[in-house]
Design a protein around this motif. Structure first.
Motif, mmCIF file in Angstrom:
data_model
loop_
_atom_site.group_PDB
_atom_site.id
_atom_site.type_symbol
_atom_site.label_atom_id
_atom_site.label_comp_id
_atom_site.label_asym_id
_atom_site.label_seq_id
_atom_site.Cartn_x
_atom_site.Cartn_y
_atom_site.Cartn_z
ATOM 1 N N ARG A 56 0.864 -1.199 0.000
ATOM 2 C CA ARG A 56 0.000 0.000 0.000
ATOM 3 C C ARG A 56 0.890 1.235 0.000
ATOM 4 N NH1 ARG A 56 -4.677 -1.715 4.457
ATOM 5 N NH2 ARG A 56 -5.122 -3.710 3.444
ATOM 6 N N GLU A 75 1.356 4.101 1.283
ATOM 7 C CA GLU A 75 0.852 4.860 2.425
ATOM 8 C C GLU A 75 1.807 5.965 2.859
ATOM 9 O OE1 GLU A 75 -1.778 3.402 5.028
ATOM 10 O OE2 GLU A 75 -1.270 1.297 4.908
ATOM 11 N N PHE A 130 4.865 -0.386 12.230
ATOM 12 C CA PHE A 130 3.408 -0.394 12.411
ATOM 13 C C PHE A 130 2.676 -0.214 11.079
ATOM 14 C CE2 PHE A 130 -0.671 1.691 13.085
ATOM 15 C CZ PHE A 130 -1.266 0.778 13.933
ATOM 16 N N LEU A 155 -4.776 -3.795 15.670
ATOM 17 C CA LEU A 155 -3.869 -4.902 15.398
ATOM 18 C C LEU A 155 -4.507 -5.830 14.385
ATOM 19 C CD1 LEU A 155 -1.378 -6.667 16.379
ATOM 20 C CD2 LEU A 155 -3.069 -7.874 17.764
ATOM 21 N N GLY A 177 -8.386 -6.771 12.414
ATOM 22 C CA GLY A 177 -9.771 -6.403 12.110
ATOM 23 C C GLY A 177 -10.624 -7.651 11.939
ATOM 24 N N ALA A 212 -8.539 -10.254 9.737
ATOM 25 C CA ALA A 212 -7.358 -9.829 8.962
ATOM 26 C C ALA A 212 -6.351 -9.165 9.892
ATOM 27 C CB ALA A 212 -7.774 -8.854 7.863
ATOM 28 N N VAL A 213 -5.167 -9.758 9.968
ATOM 29 C CA VAL A 213 -4.155 -9.219 10.880
ATOM 30 C C VAL A 213 -2.870 -8.915 10.128
ATOM 31 C CG1 VAL A 213 -3.126 -11.454 11.576
ATOM 32 C CG2 VAL A 213 -3.152 -9.551 13.196
HETATM 33 P P1 ATP Z 1 -5.398 0.751 9.142
HETATM 34 O O1 ATP Z 1 -6.733 1.324 9.540
HETATM 35 O O2 ATP Z 1 -4.421 0.633 10.278
HETATM 36 O O3 ATP Z 1 -4.813 1.340 7.888
HETATM 37 P P2 ATP Z 1 -6.864 -1.188 7.734
HETATM 38 O O4 ATP Z 1 -8.136 -1.167 8.478
HETATM 39 O O5 ATP Z 1 -6.714 -0.506 6.436
HETATM 40 O O6 ATP Z 1 -5.689 -0.753 8.732
HETATM 41 P P3 ATP Z 1 -7.021 -3.850 6.804
HETATM 42 O O7 ATP Z 1 -7.145 -3.508 5.394
HETATM 43 O O8 ATP Z 1 -8.212 -4.334 7.557
HETATM 44 O O9 ATP Z 1 -6.364 -2.659 7.597
HETATM 45 O O10 ATP Z 1 -5.809 -4.863 6.969
HETATM 46 C C1 ATP Z 1 -5.760 -5.849 7.966
HETATM 47 C C2 ATP Z 1 -4.546 -5.714 8.851
HETATM 48 O O11 ATP Z 1 -3.366 -5.538 8.087
HETATM 49 C C3 ATP Z 1 -4.585 -4.521 9.783
HETATM 50 O O12 ATP Z 1 -5.316 -4.822 10.939
HETATM 51 C C4 ATP Z 1 -3.128 -4.314 10.078
HETATM 52 O O13 ATP Z 1 -2.700 -5.183 11.137
HETATM 53 C C5 ATP Z 1 -2.438 -4.736 8.817
HETATM 54 N N1 ATP Z 1 -2.036 -3.581 8.003
HETATM 55 C C6 ATP Z 1 -2.824 -2.828 7.203
HETATM 56 N N2 ATP Z 1 -2.097 -1.870 6.586
HETATM 57 C C7 ATP Z 1 -0.817 -2.026 7.018
HETATM 58 C C8 ATP Z 1 0.415 -1.358 6.736
HETATM 59 N N3 ATP Z 1 0.482 -0.351 5.873
HETATM 60 N N4 ATP Z 1 1.537 -1.775 7.373
HETATM 61 C C9 ATP Z 1 1.495 -2.813 8.236
HETATM 62 N N5 ATP Z 1 0.367 -3.495 8.527
HETATM 63 C C10 ATP Z 1 -0.772 -3.109 7.937
#
Ligand code: ATP
Length: 459
Positions: free
Chosen positions: A203, A205, A213, A291, A293, A332-333
């Motif tokens: 992603r 980001e 994190f 951590l 979802g 999803a973790v």
């Molecule tokens: P966030 O709100 O923190 O961006 P998300 O809700 O977009 O997360 P999901 O798409 O549900 O996250 O992804 C599932 C899991 O993947 C998250 O709970 C998190 O632990 C992990 N995750 C998501 N994006 C990242 C990232 N950029 N780096 C590390 N871990 C990530």
């Protein structure tokens, strides 16, 4: 608290858990490399996850899908249109920030602020009304909020134009949806069942830099649990998943319960197709954050892929002939978030030492073997013999440098649960001293008992 994070980050670098990505070329923001002990810790997390959710359960099977995937997958899933961050740029110093993070970081504490589900114009209004300054240069000179898609495009082969466009996957979940029919037809599975996958996602980001994190490239452990909503009660399944996730984190990863909590998504925050979403949050050094979802996604995903691909993805009930489009619950973790959580939860400063009180399941080395004195060949050869023998079963470290006290301190910092010392008595009675990382107490054991002793601590 921020200070704790910087101490963990510095220990992680010093001892070989995590290094900044591409460091000798000046680095690439939000990328990290995992060093020798970090790679072991990551592997241990992955293996525990796979064992607990795939091997232990007869209703879950594994999958490894491609990282590069067809652009139509991401159109059907909604990612090309709505998987985007709202960003602002400081016109003065060029700092780019996520608008929601900027607002939360500068206004939290002053007032109750909710940013979920706000439109770009609403975010703009809050930034303007509150004259939020740039955290880097202090000026109040932001661009308007703009949306940036998070997917990484890749161009394949030598074909020019849109035909060659694919995406690095933004989540592993789509692999399960597009292979749903394949798995169903090639395996003895029947509803309800889950497909699990561990692997990298990407992603684009912008992150405030809380170590691993949030990174550009990360590993996810995702499960799509498919069921027939007429046969299974989703609320019961959902509660079952909450229990399993909690058990995994507290019992297998060994995290303290007081640092964990569930948080229900608000109506504004939850995706329109989800009937319930909750996050398991951990108290990181920078606050409680997601951590893991857990979302009940209805039949949104499969129905989108039916529309997108034109292929039927329904299951036919062999008794009644009824066609079912399964619903899905998705835990999803992020494996790297579990990693950072494990380091944060284990990190302790005690008089005279820093120690990582990792669950032995997670520890990179299960034990370290030392000869009492490095210049006594008979001690060294006995120590090497015990070390080589244990290495057949566990990853064990060997250290003959410096004095015993220094070796203990080094092993404490990487979380090795047991240090085994070979001394002169060993040569006579075949007994060794075993020093416990957490209590620092020592016991004398027969060398032949070591394997069982360590094995029993790995649950
Ligand atoms: P966030 O709100 O923190 O961006 P998300 O809700 O977009 O997360 P999901 O798409 O549900 O996250 O992804 C599932 C899991 O993947 C998250 O709970 C998190 O632990 C992990 N995750 C998501 N994006 C990242 C990232 N950029 N780096 C590390 N871990 C990530």
């Amino acid at each position: 608290m921020e200070n704790t994070l910087s101490k963990i980050v510095s220990l992680a670098k010093r001892r070989g858990f995590i290094y900044p990505g591409s460091e000798i070329y000046g680095g690439v923001a939000n990328t990290y490399d995992y060093g020798p002990v970090g790679a072991e810790l990551l592997r241990n997390i992955r293996e525990l996850w796979w064992k607990f959710f795939v091997h232990r359960r007869e209703d879950i099977v594994g999958l490894e899908a491609s990282l590069i995937s067809h652009q139509e997958i991401w159109k059907a899933s909604g990612h090309t249109s709505s998987f985007a961050d709202a960003l602002v740029d400081c016109k003065n110093c060029k700092l780019r920030k996520r608008a929601d993070h900027l607002i939360e970081e500068s206004l939290s504490g002053e007032k109750e602020i909710k940013v979920e589900g706000l439109t770009d114009a609403e975010l703009d209004q809050i930034i303007t009304d509150n004259k939020i300054p740039c955290p880097n240069c202090g000026k109040v000179d932001w661009t308007k909020v703009r949306k940036f898609n998070l997917l990484f495009p890749v161009h394949m082969g030598i074909v020019e134009g849109d035909q060659s466009l694919a995406y690095l996957r933004g989540e592993t979940a789509q692999g399960m949806f597009v292979n749903f029919k394949n798995v169903l037809e090639s395996n003895r599975v029947k509803l309800p069942f889950g497909i699990a996958q561990l692997g990298k996602s990407f992603r684009n980001e912008i992150t405030p830099g809380n170590s691993v994190f949030r990174t550009l490239e990360f590993e996810q452990g995702e499960i799509e649990y498919f069921f027939d909503p007429e046969e299974s009660n989703w609320e019961e399944l959902y509660e079952g998943w909450k229990k399993d996730m909690w058990k995994f984190i507290t019992k297998k990863i060994g995290i303290r319960e007081e640092n964990l909590r569930w948080r229900m998504h608000t109506d504004e925050e939850r995706s329109f197709y989800s009937k319930r979403t909750e996050d398991l949050e951990y108290k990181f050094p920078f606050g409680f954050k997601e951590l893991w979802g857990l979302a009940y996604r209805t039949d949104y995903d499969l129905s989108q892929h039916e529309k997108g691909s034109g292929k039927e993805l329904r299951v036919v009930d062999s008794q009644t002939g009824r066609k079912i489009l399964p619903h899905v619950i998705e835990p999803a973790v992020g494996i790297n978030r579990i990693f950072l959580m494990a380091l944060s939860d284990a990190y302790q400063e005690e008089e005279g030492r820093t120690v990582l009180k990792l669950s032995p399941n997670l520890s990179p080395y299960k034990a370290a073997v030392f000869p009492l004195l490095a210049n006594k060949p008979e001690l060294v050869s006995k120590a090497r013999e015990i070390y080589q023998d244990l290495r057949e079963t566990f990853l064990v470290s060997y250290d003959a440098r410096g004095n015993i006290g220094k070796r203990y301190l080094a092993q404490d910092e990487i979380g090795t649960p047991y240090c085994i010392t070979i001394d002169f008595e060993t040569l006579e009675s075949d007994t060794v001293t075993v020093r416990d990382r957490d209590t620092m107490e020592q016991v004398r054991l027969n060398a032949s008992e070591l394997r069982n002793f360590i094995q029993q601590k790995l649950i």
